[in-house]
Motif scaffolding. Structure first.
Motif, mmCIF file in Angstrom:
data_model
loop_
_atom_site.group_PDB
_atom_site.id
_atom_site.type_symbol
_atom_site.label_atom_id
_atom_site.label_comp_id
_atom_site.label_asym_id
_atom_site.label_seq_id
_atom_site.Cartn_x
_atom_site.Cartn_y
_atom_site.Cartn_z
ATOM 1 N N SER A 197 28.527 35.306 -14.630
ATOM 2 C CA SER A 197 28.771 35.135 -13.199
ATOM 3 C C SER A 197 27.485 35.488 -12.464
ATOM 4 O O SER A 197 26.752 36.381 -12.893
ATOM 5 N N HIS A 198 27.240 34.791 -11.377
ATOM 6 C CA HIS A 198 26.045 35.132 -10.606
ATOM 7 C C HIS A 198 26.171 34.544 -9.202
ATOM 8 O O HIS A 198 27.017 33.697 -8.927
ATOM 9 N N PHE A 199 25.309 35.024 -8.308
ATOM 10 C CA PHE A 199 25.233 34.452 -6.967
ATOM 11 C C PHE A 199 23.784 34.484 -6.513
ATOM 12 O O PHE A 199 22.945 35.210 -7.059
ATOM 13 N N ASN A 200 23.471 33.675 -5.512
ATOM 14 C CA ASN A 200 22.116 33.663 -4.968
ATOM 15 C C ASN A 200 22.131 33.133 -3.541
ATOM 16 O O ASN A 200 23.082 32.487 -3.102
ATOM 17 N N PHE A 201 21.061 33.456 -2.816
ATOM 18 C CA PHE A 201 20.818 32.882 -1.494
ATOM 19 C C PHE A 201 19.764 31.792 -1.644
ATOM 20 O O PHE A 201 18.884 31.869 -2.514
ATOM 21 N N ALA A 202 19.833 30.783 -0.803
ATOM 22 C CA ALA A 202 18.843 29.710 -0.800
ATOM 23 C C ALA A 202 18.550 29.328 0.648
ATOM 24 O O ALA A 202 19.472 29.102 1.435
ATOM 25 N N PHE A 203 17.251 29.296 0.996
ATOM 26 C CA PHE A 203 16.867 28.932 2.357
ATOM 27 C C PHE A 203 15.563 28.154 2.316
ATOM 28 O O PHE A 203 14.864 28.116 1.291
ATOM 29 N N ASN A 204 15.221 27.530 3.429
ATOM 30 C CA ASN A 204 14.105 26.593 3.479
ATOM 31 C C ASN A 204 13.017 27.089 4.427
ATOM 32 O O ASN A 204 13.301 27.686 5.469
ATOM 33 N N SER A 205 11.779 26.828 4.024
ATOM 34 C CA SER A 205 10.650 26.974 4.946
ATOM 35 C C SER A 205 10.340 25.575 5.480
ATOM 36 O O SER A 205 11.120 24.650 5.310
ATOM 37 N N SER A 206 9.200 25.428 6.091
ATOM 38 C CA SER A 206 8.836 24.108 6.612
ATOM 39 C C SER A 206 8.531 23.119 5.492
ATOM 40 O O SER A 206 8.628 21.904 5.682
ATOM 41 N N THR A 207 8.187 23.627 4.305
ATOM 42 C CA THR A 207 7.791 22.724 3.212
ATOM 43 C C THR A 207 8.527 22.979 1.909
ATOM 44 O O THR A 207 8.431 22.168 0.996
ATOM 45 N N GLN A 208 9.236 24.092 1.790
ATOM 46 C CA GLN A 208 9.755 24.476 0.486
ATOM 47 C C GLN A 208 11.138 25.108 0.585
ATOM 48 O O GLN A 208 11.484 25.721 1.593
ATOM 49 N N ARG A 209 11.931 24.990 -0.493
ATOM 50 C CA ARG A 209 13.243 25.636 -0.599
ATOM 51 C C ARG A 209 13.117 26.825 -1.550
ATOM 52 O O ARG A 209 12.592 26.695 -2.665
ATOM 53 N N PHE A 210 13.581 27.969 -1.119
ATOM 54 C CA PHE A 210 13.504 29.188 -1.923
ATOM 55 C C PHE A 210 14.912 29.594 -2.369
ATOM 56 O O PHE A 210 15.842 29.639 -1.554
ATOM 57 N N GLU A 211 15.067 29.886 -3.655
ATOM 58 C CA GLU A 211 16.321 30.369 -4.211
ATOM 59 C C GLU A 211 16.079 31.742 -4.817
ATOM 60 O O GLU A 211 15.207 31.904 -5.678
ATOM 61 N N THR A 212 16.837 32.717 -4.363
ATOM 62 C CA THR A 212 16.525 34.110 -4.696
ATOM 63 C C THR A 212 16.658 34.424 -6.181
ATOM 64 O O THR A 212 16.032 35.372 -6.667
ATOM 65 N N ASP A 213 17.474 33.664 -6.930
ATOM 66 C CA ASP A 213 17.604 33.971 -8.353
ATOM 67 C C ASP A 213 16.379 33.545 -9.157
ATOM 68 O O ASP A 213 16.330 33.749 -10.376
ATOM 69 N N SER A 214 15.360 32.963 -8.491
ATOM 70 C CA SER A 214 14.110 32.603 -9.173
ATOM 71 C C SER A 214 13.105 33.752 -9.184
ATOM 72 O O SER A 214 12.102 33.679 -9.899
ATOM 73 N N PHE A 215 13.360 34.819 -8.413
ATOM 74 C CA PHE A 215 12.346 35.847 -8.202
ATOM 75 C C PHE A 215 12.763 37.197 -8.790
ATOM 76 O O PHE A 215 13.958 37.508 -8.900
ATOM 77 N N TYR A 216 11.762 37.981 -9.134
ATOM 78 C CA TYR A 216 11.960 39.344 -9.615
ATOM 79 C C TYR A 216 11.715 40.306 -8.453
ATOM 80 O O TYR A 216 10.610 40.382 -7.926
ATOM 81 N N PHE A 217 12.753 41.025 -8.068
ATOM 82 C CA PHE A 217 12.690 41.911 -6.912
ATOM 83 C C PHE A 217 12.211 43.305 -7.323
ATOM 84 O O PHE A 217 12.306 43.701 -8.498
ATOM 85 N N GLN A 218 11.727 44.022 -6.339
ATOM 86 C CA GLN A 218 11.311 45.405 -6.545
ATOM 87 C C GLN A 218 12.445 46.332 -6.120
ATOM 88 O O GLN A 218 12.855 46.319 -4.957
ATOM 89 N N PRO A 219 12.985 47.143 -7.049
ATOM 90 C CA PRO A 219 14.107 48.024 -6.698
ATOM 91 C C PRO A 219 13.630 49.309 -6.017
ATOM 92 O O PRO A 219 12.650 49.926 -6.438
ATOM 93 N N VAL A 220 14.329 49.696 -4.972
ATOM 94 C CA VAL A 220 14.050 50.949 -4.279
ATOM 95 C C VAL A 220 15.392 51.685 -4.122
ATOM 96 O O VAL A 220 16.265 51.240 -3.373
ATOM 97 N N VAL A 221 15.558 52.783 -4.848
ATOM 98 C CA VAL A 221 16.782 53.570 -4.760
ATOM 99 C C VAL A 221 16.666 54.485 -3.540
ATOM 100 O O VAL A 221 15.903 55.444 -3.543
ATOM 101 N N GLU A 222 17.406 54.170 -2.494
ATOM 102 C CA GLU A 222 17.314 54.936 -1.256
ATOM 103 C C GLU A 222 18.117 56.233 -1.313
ATOM 104 O O GLU A 222 17.701 57.250 -0.754
ATOM 105 N N ASN A 223 19.281 56.221 -1.961
ATOM 106 C CA ASN A 223 20.072 57.436 -2.189
ATOM 107 C C ASN A 223 21.076 57.146 -3.291
ATOM 108 O O ASN A 223 21.018 56.087 -3.933
ATOM 109 N N ASP A 224 22.013 58.062 -3.520
ATOM 110 C CA ASP A 224 22.961 57.909 -4.627
ATOM 111 C C ASP A 224 23.883 56.707 -4.461
ATOM 112 O O ASP A 224 24.445 56.213 -5.443
#
Length: 686
Positions: A197-224
């Motif tokens: 199972s999975h989900f993703n966001f997809a949005f467009n710039s003026s020239t390109q479509r970006f899908e979030t499941d294509s990228f490696y994110f940087q995790p930041v643990v803010e609290n517990d």
């Protein structure tokens, strides 16, 4: 025939090649294969000779690294993607490029110096650097996150543990701590979301479509209880997803957070896509009911919830605001509840009939309003938990005080009238008893007694009606003997109705109480298979009241029955046959209807086939209900004196009695029919 066989074998023997001929043919084949390999290598060399980096491509490397690379505190810029690891210090660039199973220094690649590399390695190096340049042009600063190391970050409370993957900043798995998967050999906990199972966001710039499941994110643990998955896109632009899991809750909060995204996404972009795929895994022993009760639900804003067909394949285009979308298993659901709404959606589901471990595939492709200038443009609450009626009912007030979410509609409780009975009577009593008693077999017993007490006036009324009809059997028999034959049918019926009227009896009075009991019986039919409280609860030999109580497996399969034997279902069938026998004896003229007997006994046998694969808690309830009905019938027979009933009816017959409207209409209809028959007989005589 012998001669023909001899000729055939002789011809085959003469045509068999000799050892020398076979060796020559093999050598010829090997020579042809060698020629093909040499030709392929020649073509590869010719292709490789032409496949080198052009001056334009080499000139674009430094501007590319400056545009999409990440700068450290010293000003050194690095760009790592697709095996390309480049570092820019001032105007000096260095690094390595992956070349199949080895690497080549960028300085050598820039000079097209492939000394020491094979053709395959040198070709791979050129392709990797070329792809890195292309990705930078295509994805802009997002390109720096196309490659990375997948990691997982976990948020948990006492109810649920949720693992998040840096690949796509999505949920890798959500595990329910209080519930066991009964198909798992090691008694693992239920995984309500993931791994397929999975989900993703997809949005467009003026020239390109970006899908979030294509990228490696940087995790930041803010609290517990909070983790932020973010992408630093340079020039102060950031895009990320913040997850928050409160203590003691099955609701995960998901918020899109961003800064200066208008530098990348034009303000004219007013929508974003949110897509979800979920393959529902099996968690129960009984597949039939689990698959039947797994479906995709949705609710339009200001409307009642609806769902796709649970059978086969179904698809719907939803072109108005949607309040929530639920991926529902028999006892567990994942529900996406945006704090605004989904603008449109395409939802579909497909039954996985032949998959032993999964029951349904579901998908939702939605669109939501979006603004690149807002810091928090999207917020979605995700419920991942059990289909527990009190829990889902409480979420309505917690998550949406302005509009009733109707989340309890994902629990199948039948049509509205049956649902009202379950929600107003059965569930409150069941929940009340659960607060004092831990044994669910005993709770079902007490619930059955409670329902029998409620239905007692109707049951008593029905039995008294049957008793009156039995008492009148001698009079009815006398009427039948006095007016025999088909020609006296109307007179016989009229005299019978007059007898009922004088005695104060009615052939319909026993039907109405039974009809009033039916909604409760049907409501219980829907309630027990949907009651997650029974899941995993044992009673006597049944180790799980929410699953069939199989006691042994047959060495063969019976059509429509299967190869498993459910003991509670078997007991219910036996008691049902006994009840049918007693009920037929109570009916007036029951022994005079031999043609109906086999049909009456056929119903319990049909229930045996029908309920064998159902929850044992349901069969146990019907067993108790029928058993108590038999006991009530026996008590009524002992306590009710039929002589007194007859005496009272005779006294009623002497009193002047006003005919009911129904009886008067029936008698009038009979008189009219008799008059018509007399006219027809006169016409025949003429």
């Amino acid at each position: 025939m012998l001669l023909m066989a001899a000729l055939i074998f002789g011809f085959m023997w003469l045509r068999t090649p000799s050892a020398e001929e076979l060796a020559a043919k093999k050598a010829e084949q090997e020579q042809a294969e060698l020629a093909q390999r040499e030709l392929a290598e020649k073509q590869a060399r010719e292709s490789m000779t032409a496949d080198t980096l052009s001056a334009t491509e080499l000139a674009s490397v430094i501007p590319t690294v400056k545009q999409v690379g990440i700068a450290d505190s010293t000003g050194t810029i690095s760009y790592k993607v697709n095996g390309v690891d480049l570092t820019l210090t001032g105007d000096n660039i260095s690094g390595t490029v992956a070349a199949a199973d080895t690497v080549i220094a960028y300085a050598n690649l820039a000079k097209n110096d492939f000394n020491g590399l094979t053709l395959v390695q040198s070709k791979a190096a050129v392709a990797n650097l070329r792809e890195a340049i292309s990705n930078a042009s295509r994805f802009q600063t997002f390109a720096r996150y196309l490659n990375g190391e997948e990691q997982e970050v976990t948020l948990q409370n006492d109810l649920i543990s949720v693992d998040f993957s840096t690949k796509g900043a999505q949920i890798a798995r959500a595990t329910l701590k209080d519930y066991i998967n009964y198909l798992s050999p090691d008694s693992a906990n239920v995984v309500a979301f993931g791994p397929y199972s999975h989900f993703n966001f997809a949005f467009n710039s003026s020239t390109q479509r970006f899908e979030t499941d294509s990228f490696y994110f940087q995790p930041v643990v803010e609290n517990d209880s909070t983790v932020l998955m973010k992408l630093d896109l340079g020039k102060g632009a950031e895009w990320g997803i913040r997850y928050t899991l409160p203590a003691g809750s099955y609701v995960l909060s998901m918020e899109v957070v961003q800064k200066n995204m208008q530098e990348i996404i034009p303000p004219s972009v007013a929508s974003i896509d949110f897509n979800v795929d979920q393959t529902l895994a099996r968690n129960e022993e009984g597949r039939t009911f689990e698959q039947r009760n797994s479906a995709l639900f949705y609710k339009f804003v200001g409307d009642s919830p609806d769902d796709l067909s649970a059978q086969g394949e179904d698809k719907e285009e939803l072109n108005q605001d949607i309040k929530w979308i639920a991926f529902k298993n028999q006892f567990f659901s994942t529900i996406f509840i945006p704090r605004t709404s989904f603008s449109t959606a395409l939802v579909q589901s497909k039954a996985l009939d032949k998959d032993p471990y999964y029951v349904k595939y579901m998908n939702a492709e939605t669109t939501m309003d979006y603004s690149s200038t807002s810091e928090n443009p999207i917020a979605i609450d995700i419920f991942i938990g059990p289909n527990l009626y009190p829990l889902l009912s409480d979420l309505d007030d917690t998550l949406s005080p302005d509009e009733d979410l109707d989340l309890t509609r994902v629990i199948p409780l039948g049509w509205s009238i049956f649902r009202w009975i379950s929600t107003l009577i059965i569930i409150p009593v069941f929940t009340f008893l659960n607060g004092f008693i831990s044994n669910y077999g005993l709770i079902i017993l007490l619930l059955t007694i409670f329902i029998k007490i409620i239905l007692f006036p109707f049951t008593y009324k029905s039995f008294m009606s049957q008793a009156k009809m039995r008492v009148l059997q001698p009079e009815i028999k006398a009427i039948n003997e006095k007016y025999p034959g088909q020609e006296n049918a109307m007179t016989r019926q009229q005299k019978t109705m007059e007898l009922y009227s004088r005695a104060g009896a009615s052939p319909f009075s026993g039907c109405l109480p039974m009809l009033l009991q039916m909604p409760i019986l049907v409501a219980m039919f829907w309630f027990f298979p949907s009651c997650i409280e029974l899941r995993g609860e044992s009673f006597l030999w049944a180790h799980n009241l929410a699953a069939p109580d199989y006691i042994f497996t047959l060495p063969f399969t019976i059509p429509w029955y299967g190869n498993h034997v459910s003991l509670f279902c078997l007991m219910m069938t036996v008691v049902n046959i006994i009840y049918t026998r007693i009920n037929m004896q109570n009916q007036p003229g029951g022994d005079a209807m031999p043609g109906m007997k086999w049909m009456m006994y056929l119903m319990p046998v049909m229930f045996l086939f029908f309920f064998n694969d159902y929850a044992s808690g349901l069969s146990y309830y019907y067993f108790l209900s029928l058993l108590f009905t038999i006991i009530q019938t026996w008590v009524f027979r002992k306590c009710i004196n039929q002589d007194k009933v007859r005496q009272k009816m005779m006294e009623n017959a002497k009193k002047p009695r006003k005919k009911s409207g129904l009886l008067a209409r029936l008698e009038e209809a009979q008189r009219q029919q008799q008059a018509a028959m007399r006219e027809m007989q006169k016409g025949k005589k003429r």
